[in-house]
Motif scaffolding. Structure first.
Motif, short mmCIF file in Angstrom:
data_model
loop_
_atom_site.label_atom_id
_atom_site.label_comp_id
_atom_site.label_asym_id
_atom_site.label_seq_id
_atom_site.Cartn_x
_atom_site.Cartn_y
_atom_site.Cartn_z
N ILE A 46 4.61 -18.77 -13.26
CA ILE A 46 4.87 -18.83 -11.82
C ILE A 46 4.19 -17.68 -11.11
N SER A 47 4.20 -16.50 -11.74
CA SER A 47 3.72 -15.29 -11.07
C SER A 47 2.28 -14.93 -11.38
N GLN A 48 1.59 -15.71 -12.18
CA GLN A 48 0.23 -15.36 -12.58
C GLN A 48 -0.70 -15.22 -11.38
N ASN A 49 -0.60 -16.12 -10.42
CA ASN A 49 -1.46 -16.05 -9.25
C ASN A 49 -1.18 -14.81 -8.41
N LEU A 50 0.08 -14.40 -8.38
CA LEU A 50 0.46 -13.26 -7.54
C LEU A 50 -0.14 -11.96 -8.04
N TYR A 51 -0.23 -11.79 -9.36
CA TYR A 51 -0.65 -10.52 -9.94
C TYR A 51 -2.10 -10.54 -10.43
N ASN A 52 -2.98 -11.26 -9.75
CA ASN A 52 -4.36 -11.34 -10.22
C ASN A 52 -5.32 -10.53 -9.34
N GLY A 53 -4.78 -9.61 -8.53
CA GLY A 53 -5.65 -8.81 -7.67
C GLY A 53 -6.15 -7.54 -8.36
N ARG A 54 -6.95 -6.78 -7.63
CA ARG A 54 -7.47 -5.51 -8.16
C ARG A 54 -6.39 -4.44 -8.11
N GLN A 55 -6.55 -3.41 -8.93
CA GLN A 55 -5.59 -2.31 -8.92
C GLN A 55 -5.80 -1.46 -7.68
N TYR A 56 -4.71 -1.02 -7.11
CA TYR A 56 -4.74 -0.20 -5.89
C TYR A 56 -4.32 1.22 -6.26
N TYR A 57 -5.09 2.19 -5.77
CA TYR A 57 -4.78 3.59 -6.03
C TYR A 57 -4.33 4.25 -4.73
N VAL A 58 -3.15 4.84 -4.73
CA VAL A 58 -2.62 5.48 -3.53
C VAL A 58 -3.42 6.75 -3.25
N TYR A 59 -4.03 6.81 -2.10
CA TYR A 59 -4.83 7.98 -1.71
C TYR A 59 -4.01 8.83 -0.72
N ASP A 60 -4.38 10.11 -0.63
CA ASP A 60 -3.67 11.07 0.23
C ASP A 60 -2.17 11.08 -0.06
N SER A 61 -1.82 10.98 -1.31
CA SER A 61 -0.40 10.84 -1.68
C SER A 61 0.42 12.10 -1.41
N ARG A 62 -0.24 13.25 -1.31
CA ARG A 62 0.51 14.50 -1.11
C ARG A 62 0.51 14.98 0.33
N GLN A 63 -0.05 14.17 1.21
CA GLN A 63 -0.10 14.54 2.62
C GLN A 63 1.22 14.21 3.31
N GLU A 64 1.50 14.95 4.38
CA GLU A 64 2.75 14.71 5.11
C GLU A 64 2.71 13.37 5.84
N GLU A 65 1.57 13.07 6.46
CA GLU A 65 1.41 11.77 7.11
C GLU A 65 0.82 10.78 6.11
N PHE A 66 1.00 9.48 6.38
CA PHE A 66 0.59 8.48 5.40
C PHE A 66 -0.01 7.26 6.07
N GLN A 67 -0.68 6.45 5.26
CA GLN A 67 -1.45 5.30 5.73
C GLN A 67 -0.64 4.01 5.82
N PHE A 68 0.61 4.05 5.38
CA PHE A 68 1.41 2.83 5.29
C PHE A 68 2.22 2.58 6.56
N TYR A 69 2.64 1.33 6.69
CA TYR A 69 3.50 0.98 7.82
C TYR A 69 4.91 1.50 7.60
N ASN A 70 5.41 2.21 8.57
CA ASN A 70 6.81 2.62 8.63
C ASN A 70 7.17 3.73 7.65
N GLN A 71 6.91 3.53 6.36
CA GLN A 71 7.26 4.55 5.37
C GLN A 71 6.43 4.35 4.11
N ARG A 72 6.41 5.37 3.25
CA ARG A 72 5.60 5.29 2.04
C ARG A 72 6.40 4.86 0.82
N LYS A 73 7.70 4.54 0.98
CA LYS A 73 8.50 4.08 -0.14
C LYS A 73 8.37 2.57 -0.32
N TRP A 74 8.46 2.12 -1.58
CA TRP A 74 8.41 0.70 -1.87
C TRP A 74 9.69 0.02 -1.36
N HIS A 75 9.49 -1.11 -0.68
CA HIS A 75 10.62 -1.90 -0.22
C HIS A 75 10.40 -3.35 -0.64
#
Length: 242
Positions: A46-75
């Motif tokens: 069921i999930s094979q299609n969902l997990y067939n993308g490229r690996q993503y590396y979080v950049y600027d991970s130690r910066q105070e501001e971040f590139q994500f919407y709303n927050q940098r925690k997984w939801h």
């Protein structure tokens, strides 16, 4: 709804409990996979299609501001991907690059193929992928838009961040200021709006009633632009009903 993460957990638990039961013989003497193994294969298909993308590396991970919407925690959120709906998926929305990222159950970060994402829901917001010249005006950019109001007079937000740098104590600090672009669908096309005046100008015959909405609910346009625009547009649709 495909809540496959729960299925995977239960199946893996069953596999660990039945370790060593490699195969069972059928009536012809041939060996067939043990039940937990076949169940695991069915669940993961069921999930094979969902997990067939490229690996993503979080950049600027130690910066105070971040590139994500709303927050940098997984939801956990919902994504409709490649014709299937998946629920309870840990995700992040990189609005600087306009990309959706999910977490594989083995911990890897997977970059979704944007053209296969119809929509996703995260932090009580509904983001839909809209294509220029098809779903939106030709001059607008193809990508994910936050559906602020989904009535007759649809209202959407293009959320963006830019990356800036400054030097502090010989250290490079990355900054991610956010800027939102609002569009209201009226008379067959989307109109960019930002100020209260630009919104009211789309509905000249209803200005008095629409101003009253903000006064009655004590909404300051500049302080709460999203709520104000949503209230105005919703009221317009009510007044426009035959």
């Amino acid at each position: 709804m495909r809540i496959f993460t729960a299925i995977l957990f239960l199946t893996l638990s069953a596999l660990s409990q039945s370790y060593g039961q490699v195969a069972v013989a059928n009536s012809q003497g041939a060996e067939t996979p043990a039940y937990p193994v076949s169940l695991y294969k069915e669940a993961t298909s069921i999930s094979q299609n969902l997990y067939n993308g490229r690996q993503y590396y979080v950049y600027d991970s130690r910066q105070e501001e971040f590139q994500f919407y709303n927050q940098r925690k997984w939801h956990n959120g919902v994504v409709y991907y490649d014709g299937q709906k998946f629920d309870s998926i840990p995700m992040l929305y990189d609005i600087f690059k306009d990309e959706l990222v999910i977490k594989h159950f083995n911990g890897d970060h997977i970059l979704m193929q944007s053209e296969k994402v119809d929509y996703f829901m995260l932090d009580n917001h509904h983001f839909a992928r809209l294509e220029a010249g098809k779903d939106i005006n030709e001059q607008m950019r193809t990508g994910f838009y936050d559906i602020l109001y989904d009535g007759k007079t649809r209202t959407i937000i293009r959320r963006t961040k830019s990356r800036q740098e400054k030097i502090v104590d010989k250290r490079v600090i990355a900054l991610y200021p956010e800027k939102n672009f609002f569009y209201i669908f009226n008379d067959g096309e989307y109109h960019a709006v930002h100020s209260k005046k630009s919104v009211f100008n789309l509905f000249p015959d209803q200005k008095k009633e629409l101003r009253k909405v903000l006064r009655d609910e004590k909404i300051k346009f500049r302080k709460n632009r999203e709520v104000a625009i949503a209230k105005i547009v919703a009221r317009h649709d009510e007044l426009a009903k035959p």
